[in-house]
Design an enzyme around this catalytic site. Structure first.
Site, short mmCIF file in Angstrom:
data_model
loop_
_atom_site.label_atom_id
_atom_site.label_comp_id
_atom_site.label_asym_id
_atom_site.label_seq_id
_atom_site.Cartn_x
_atom_site.Cartn_y
_atom_site.Cartn_z
N GLU A 118 27.38 31.07 22.01
CA GLU A 118 26.26 30.96 21.05
C GLU A 118 24.93 30.80 21.79
OE1 GLU A 118 26.95 27.91 18.09
OE2 GLU A 118 29.08 28.37 17.95
N HIS A 143 23.56 26.43 23.68
CA HIS A 143 22.28 26.24 22.97
C HIS A 143 21.38 25.38 23.87
CE1 HIS A 143 23.53 27.98 19.18
NE2 HIS A 143 24.61 27.23 19.17
N ASP A 158 21.35 30.59 23.09
CA ASP A 158 19.92 30.80 22.80
C ASP A 158 19.16 29.69 23.53
OD1 ASP A 158 20.44 28.68 21.02
OD2 ASP A 158 20.00 29.83 19.22
N GLU A 166 33.38 21.87 17.92
CA GLU A 166 32.52 20.67 17.93
C GLU A 166 33.27 19.41 17.51
OE1 GLU A 166 28.94 21.65 15.74
OE2 GLU A 166 28.71 23.53 16.84
N ASN A 208 35.70 25.33 21.09
CA ASN A 208 34.29 25.72 21.22
C ASN A 208 33.39 24.49 21.03
OD1 ASN A 208 32.36 27.96 21.36
ND2 ASN A 208 31.88 27.53 19.22
O1 9MR Z 1 23.50 29.68 12.66
C1 9MR Z 1 24.18 28.94 11.68
C2 9MR Z 1 23.24 28.59 10.54
O2 9MR Z 1 22.85 29.77 9.85
C3 9MR Z 1 23.89 27.62 9.60
O3 9MR Z 1 22.96 27.19 8.62
C4 9MR Z 1 24.41 26.43 10.39
C5 9MR Z 1 25.07 25.42 9.47
O4 9MR Z 1 25.71 24.40 10.15
O5 9MR Z 1 25.33 26.86 11.38
C6 9MR Z 1 24.72 27.68 12.32
O6 9MR Z 1 25.65 28.05 13.34
C7 9MR Z 1 26.20 26.98 14.12
C8 9MR Z 1 27.58 27.41 14.56
O7 9MR Z 1 28.35 27.78 13.46
C9 9MR Z 1 28.25 26.30 15.36
N1 9MR Z 1 27.44 25.86 16.45
C10 9MR Z 1 26.06 25.54 16.15
C11 9MR Z 1 25.40 26.70 15.42
C12 9MR Z 1 23.92 26.42 15.18
O8 9MR Z 1 23.77 25.33 14.33
#
Ligand code: 9MR
Length: 395
Positions: A287, A256, A289, A169, A215
């Site tokens: 990732e 997402h 969903d 990101e 990613n």
């Molecule tokens: O699913 C993850 C969540 O439990 C955390 O609180 C969050 C914190 O930033 O990160 C989420 O996972 C992220 C992933 O690491 C990177 N892409 C976006 C995902 C969803 O926010």
């Protein structure tokens, strides 16, 4: 005599066929419904994965989570436990335990691991961000700290990680200011754009066998290929990294999506995967969903509100999966949690509330999305869907 023999042979054959009937029945192909996602995906050499929530995996009262994580998926990603704040909460003191447990779970279940994540502006330990803010960590020192972190983490898991999300990101969004896409966040601010190439080089040096990925989210389809087109920006960045000999092996598209948006068709998504493959890169959905707004009607259980959302969610899963199946360089399709019982979505989107994003409902009943994914895996094949072409780490 010859006739007699022929009749005898026919009788023997018939008898053989009759006795063979039960044997054949026992050896029949399992129905699609009886097969796991991972078994069906294996026909295409495609890995099907999920993010793993370690608390859920440990919860003795939640055995279905563990059972489905092991049986349905062939690759796993740590949802949180390989992030910097989890691995090094105190400066110099590494907490490998939970991440090691996940790697061990994967080994026992014949699963590969996607490492997530080496460089990201979120979930950094407070000692690091505070040190930078109060000036006790200079930018020059920060670069050394990043190099040491990547080296320590990649070496710790050396030989056990299939794909690393090296940089996550890094690109801004069109709703940021300025709206033209740029490198955003902590690392770009302090280290400048060169941190991306550095991170890939440090990761490669620490484990030459792992595939190294960039990613990001919202890179499923091209827009107008102008300054605010994030997909085009990431494509251009990947092209430049490749042209400069940076050891990047793939681009992960997070996937997402939300049913409230006008999303894409499989051909639009496939165009992007082809573009990345054309650079010599592997691709992956990392990732996936597909969330929905939880309107008052949805929350009250009104089928007229719920059904179209479940259908739209399933359709979006299918779009991403079909595009992935069609690209022989698309190595894995990972969902960000597989049950609505353990999904980041409800905790993250509250105004309006969102949910219903995963393959199984909160009681582990497979949803329409699960069956669509399953059907796509089962009914795909030549000539348009062929086995994956393995990616070799670039030197
Ligand atoms: O699913 C993850 C969540 O439990 C955390 O609180 C969050 C914190 O930033 O990160 C989420 O996972 C992220 C992933 O690491 C990177 N892409 C976006 C995902 C969803 O926010």
């Amino acid at each position: 005599m010859r006739r007699f023999l022929a009749i005898g042979a026919a009788v023997v054959t018939l008898a053989g066929a009759l006795t063979a009937v039960p044997v054949l029945a026992a050896q029949r192909h399992p129905t699609v419904a009886e097969q796991s996602l991972r078994a069906l995906a294996a026909r295409h050499d495609l890995a099907i994965g999920t993010a793993i929530d370690m608390e859920a995996l440990h919860d003795a009262a939640d055995p279905q989570y563990r059972a489905l994580a092991a049986s349905q998926f062939s690759t796993v990603t740590a949802e949180n436990v390989m992030k910097w704040e989890a691995l090094e909460p105190t400066r110099g003191v590494y907490n490998w335990g939970p991440a090691d447990e996940l790697v061990d779970f994967a080994r026992r279940n014949g699963q590969r691991v996607r490492g997530h994540v080496l460089v990201w502006q979120n979930q950094l330990p407070a000692w690091l961000t505070q040190g930078v803010n109060d000036g006790t960590i200079s930018d020059a020192r920060l670069r050394d700290i990043l190099r040491d972190h990547i080296t320590a983490v990649v070496k710790h898991f050396k030989g056990k990680i299939w794909q690393w999300d090296v940089v996550n990101e890094a690109a801004s969004d069109p709703w940021d200011s300025p709206s033209s896409i740029h490198l955003k966040g902590f690392w770009a601010q302090h280290l400048g754009p060169g941190y991306i190439a550095d991170a890939f080089r440090w990761a490669r040096a620490a484990d030459p066998g792992a595939l190294l990925f960039y990613n990001d989210y919202n890179i499923e389809a091209f827009g107008d290929r102008g300054p605010s087109d994030k997909t085009w920006y990431v494509y251009t960045m990947a092209r430049q990294l490749r042209a400069s000999g940076v050891p990047i092996d793939g681009v992960g598209s997070q996937g997402h999506l939300g049913t409230q948006y006008a999303d894409y068709d499989a051909f639009q998504v496939g165009e992007v995967l082809d573009a990345f493959s054309g650079l010599g890169l592997a691709t992956a959905f990392t990732e996936v969903d597909v969330r929905s707004q939880m309107t008052a009607g949805v929350r009250a259980g009104d089928p007229a509100e719920i059904n179209p959302r479940l259908q739209a969610s399933a359709s979006n899963y299918s779009v991403l999966l079909q595009a992935c199946l069609a690209d022989r360089h698309c190595l894995s399709f990972t969902v960000w949690g597989f049950t609505d019982k353990h999904s980041w979505v409800p905790g993250w989107f509250s105004d309006p509330p969102e949910g219903l994003a995963t393959l199984y409902d909160e009681s582990y009943r497979p949803k329409r999305a699960y069956n669509v994914v399953k059907a796509d895996l089962a009914y795909a094949g030549p000539p348009y869907v062929l086995p994956r072409i393995p990616q070799k780490p670039r030197r």
